[in-house]
Enzyme design. Structure first.
Site, mmCIF file in Angstrom:
data_model
loop_
_atom_site.group_PDB
_atom_site.id
_atom_site.type_symbol
_atom_site.label_atom_id
_atom_site.label_comp_id
_atom_site.label_asym_id
_atom_site.label_seq_id
_atom_site.Cartn_x
_atom_site.Cartn_y
_atom_site.Cartn_z
ATOM 1 N N SER A 222 0.938 -1.198 -0.017
ATOM 2 C CA SER A 222 0.081 -0.146 -0.068
ATOM 3 C C SER A 222 0.821 1.260 0.035
ATOM 4 C CB SER A 222 -0.860 -0.199 1.221
ATOM 5 O OG SER A 222 -2.186 0.870 1.117
ATOM 6 N N HIS B 100 -7.996 -5.993 0.756
ATOM 7 C CA HIS B 100 -6.465 -5.151 0.708
ATOM 8 C C HIS B 100 -5.415 -5.908 1.672
ATOM 9 C CE1 HIS B 100 -4.287 -1.750 0.009
ATOM 10 N NE2 HIS B 100 -4.240 -1.454 1.191
#
Length: 250
Positions: free
Chosen positions: A91, A224
């Site tokens: 990320s 995620h």
């Protein structure tokens, strides 16, 4: 005694390769420490220790990526040398790893052996999301979407320790602007989750625009935080093993 910017949880006397890991927004080096035991022999895991969290909780977190990169590069001396570096980030950490690699190549002539990124659109296609002025309720909603942590983990006592770093990291990412210029010849491997609402397969493929070297993608089951699951960790270890077996690590 100041806490170093980089730390190896299991230092090796003579590593053949180093995997340098950068945390996601609000994260810290603890995420990666357990990975050291998964890596192939001769590969040393090094985690970046950023201000405002864990060991450096008493330091203010940084909100400007250029300042963070300047500090990281200034502290990178122990990483510069004959041992090849693979950079990894998830990320926000993917962006930091990429820009850190570009800075090392430009300022020290130290070109990473590979860049591994996960859960992140390539910088050229990243969609800007505001990270400024977020309230505690906003941050709690963001953290409430985490699937890698147990229900009820975010207690009132923990919030003052968790929110400042997360808020600063989101502000840092909000202020980031990609400057075109690929890594010279660096292989890039991008990992993603098939149920990640914010990162598509096309976002992952766009990492090819960030290097003049080869690039490939892997999409795994998960959202995620697919990196919390064993299939990803096994694939990461196998990917690092490919580079450990190549001439760069001999």
């Amino acid at each position: 005694m100041p806490v170093p910017w980089f730390s190896a949880p299991r230092p090796l006397a003579a590593p053949r390769l180093r995997l340098v890991c950068f945390p996601y927004a609000g994260g810290n080096a603890a995420t990666y420490r357990s990975w050291a035991g998964l890596l192939p022999p001769g590969v040393e895991l090094v985690a970046a220790l950023l201000p405002g969290r864990a060991e450096r909780l008493d330091e203010p977190p940084l909100v400007d990526l250029d300042v963070l990169l300047s500090e990281l590069v200034a502290a990178a001396g122990p990483l510069l040398g004959p041992v090849p570096l693979i950079l990894f980030g998830h990320s926000l950490g993917a962006t930091v790893a990429y820009e850190f690699g570009r800075a090392l190549a430009t300022e020290h002539g130290c070109v990473p052996a590979a860049l591994l990124v996960s859960g992140a659109p390539a910088p050229p296609v990243r969609r800007r999301r505001t990270g400024r002025g977020l309230s505690d309720d906003d941050l709690e909603r963001i953290l409430g979407k985490r699937t890698d942590l147990p229900a009820g983990w975010l207690t009132a006592e923990l919030k003052p320790f968790v929110f400042p770093a997360l808020r600063a990291d989101l502000q840092l990412l909000d202020g980031y602007r990609w400057r075109p210029g690929p890594l010279p010849g660096v292989p890039v491997v991008a990992f993603g989750g098939d149920a990640d609402p914010d990162v598509s397969a096309a976002d992952l493929r766009a990492w090819q625009r960030c290097t003049t070297g080869p690039a490939r993608t892997h999409v795994l089951a998960g959202d995620h935080f697919f990196i919390a699951h064993q299939p990803f960790r096994e694939l990461l270890a196998a990917t690092v093993g490919e580079f450990a077996a190549s001439p760069i690590a001999r």
